[in-house]
Design a protein around this motif. Structure first.
Motif, PDB file in Angstrom:
ATOM      1  N   GLU A 196      26.167  -8.976  -3.168  1.00 14.12           N
ATOM      2  CA  GLU A 196      25.722  -7.834  -3.979  1.00 14.12           C
ATOM      3  C   GLU A 196      26.156  -8.004  -5.433  1.00 14.12           C
ATOM      4  OE1 GLU A 196      27.008  -3.180  -4.484  1.00 14.12           O
ATOM      5  OE2 GLU A 196      26.809  -3.957  -2.436  1.00 14.12           O
ATOM      6  N   ARG A 237      16.968  -2.211  -4.868  1.00 12.27           N
ATOM      7  CA  ARG A 237      17.580  -3.242  -4.031  1.00 12.27           C
ATOM      8  C   ARG A 237      18.952  -2.819  -3.489  1.00 12.27           C
ATOM      9  NH1 ARG A 237      15.508  -8.552  -4.733  1.00 12.27           N
ATOM     10  NH2 ARG A 237      17.560  -9.546  -4.667  1.00 12.27           N
ATOM     11  N   TRP A 238      19.767  -2.159  -4.348  1.00 14.43           N
ATOM     12  CA  TRP A 238      21.158  -1.912  -3.971  1.00 14.43           C
ATOM     13  C   TRP A 238      21.575  -0.447  -4.053  1.00 14.43           C
ATOM     14  CZ3 TRP A 238      23.379  -5.681  -1.474  1.00 14.43           C
ATOM     15  CH2 TRP A 238      22.989  -6.994  -1.720  1.00 14.43           C
ATOM     16  N   GLY A 272      23.182  -0.335  -8.286  1.00 10.56           N
ATOM     17  CA  GLY A 272      22.197  -0.901  -9.196  1.00 10.56           C
ATOM     18  C   GLY A 272      22.094  -0.173 -10.521  1.00 10.56           C
ATOM     19  N   ASP A 320      15.114  -3.320   0.225  1.00 11.50           N
ATOM     20  CA  ASP A 320      16.492  -2.885   0.433  1.00 11.50           C
ATOM     21  C   ASP A 320      17.292  -4.111   0.860  1.00 11.50           C
ATOM     22  OD1 ASP A 320      18.910  -1.955   1.709  1.00 11.50           O
ATOM     23  OD2 ASP A 320      18.040   0.042   1.719  1.00 11.50           O
ATOM     24  N   LYS A 343      20.418  -4.639   1.666  1.00  8.86           N
ATOM     25  CA  LYS A 343      21.341  -4.518   2.798  1.00  8.86           C
ATOM     26  C   LYS A 343      20.584  -4.667   4.118  1.00  8.86           C
ATOM     27  CE  LYS A 343      24.849  -1.764   0.437  1.00  8.86           C
ATOM     28  NZ  LYS A 343      25.624  -0.504   0.406  1.00  8.86           N
TER      29      LYS A 343
END
Length: 277
Positions: A7, A53-54, A58, A176, A178
């Motif tokens: 990450e 994404r995070w 983010g 996503d 994760k």
């Protein structure tokens, strides 16, 4: 690499990309003599991508990229007021409002439907402009700043939407992370499967070869003849005084060849018998 490190690496890469592009973008507006009163906001577009994404982590991407833009303004001699410092750093924290979408819709639905994606971009820019406008609260330029941001940033909002739309068409970009990393971890590794197949093919190829496997052969790389390889290998075998692992592999290969020949012979006998019948 742990998920936390991945990450950090991913967000670091996105931040670097956003900062460089934002700096070049700001400098380009000055280079063409248009000043940087209005520039395309690459920081916001990449920031939305990072949030998608995070999630919350983010949010850090856009403010750092915005800081790069302000540093370029200083380098070219433009006055950077406290309002600009707040607007192009703290102002980008307004992108956190985009997280509201994830409370009501799956990210996959947002990615696939352009209308949701447009709403995602609009939410982010409205929040940014609210924070930027509030930085002028109590100033004589408050209403002027509000008109400026909410009108000119319509172009930036459209720009961000197209960036997100293009990203949504790419594999594993607007996802996503994760969930994506978890999916990879729980599925069979295709690379391992390919390696097992390669080992099987290697054994098959070795069984068809008349060469013996030994230490000298591994070190040589295929430039010596079989006789020379055996001569080089002999001192190793003599010094060891016992069967080497390569001898064991040669034995295994011989057994494999014998079993294969036996199977082929058996199949041939059956075919001949059927032919006679």
């Amino acid at each position: 690499m742990s998920l936390r490190r991945y990450e950090a690496f991913d967000l670091g890469a996105l931040t670097l990309i956003a900062a460089v592009l934002e700096a070049l973008n700001t400098y380009a507006f000055f280079a063409f003599g248009t000043s940087a009163t209005f520039t395309l906001s690459i920081a916001a577009a990449v920031g939305m991508l990072a949030i998608f994404r995070w999630n919350l982590p983010g949010v850090v991407v856009a403010p750092i990229a915005g800081l790069a833009s302000l540093l370029v303004r200083l380098l070219v001699g433009e006055e950077v007021t406290i309002n600009l410092w707040i607007g192009y750093t703290v102002g980008y924290l307004g992108l956190a409002a985009c997280l509201i979408w994830f409370k009501f819709l799956p990210k996959e639905d947002i990615r696939k439907k352009w209308l949701y994606l447009a709403g995602f971009a609009i939410t982010g820019y409205l929040a940014i402009d609210v924070v930027r406008t509030l930085s002028y609260l109590g100033s004589d330029y408050f209403l002027q700043a509000a008109r400026f941001y909410f009108s000119w940033d319509l172009f930036n909002c459209l720009f961000a939407f197209f960036i997100l739309l293009i990203a949504s068409k790419q594999a594993n970009l607007l996802v996503d992370m994760k969930e994506y990393v978890s999916k990879i971890a729980n599925n069979p590794n295709s690379a391992i499967a390919r390696q097992e197949q390669n080992e099987k093919n290697k054994l098959e190829g070795m069984s068809e070869s008349s060469y013996d496997l030994n230490e000298a052969a591994l070190l040589d790389g295929g430039t010596l003849s079989p006789e020379e390889l055996k001569a080089l290998q002999a001192p190793f075998d003599k010094e060891r005084g016992k069967t080497s692992i390569f001898d064991e592999e040669n034995k295994a290969l011989k057994e494999y060849r014998d079993s294969k020949e036996k199977k082929q012979s058996s199949n041939s006998s059956k075919d001949n018998k059927k032919g006679k019948d």
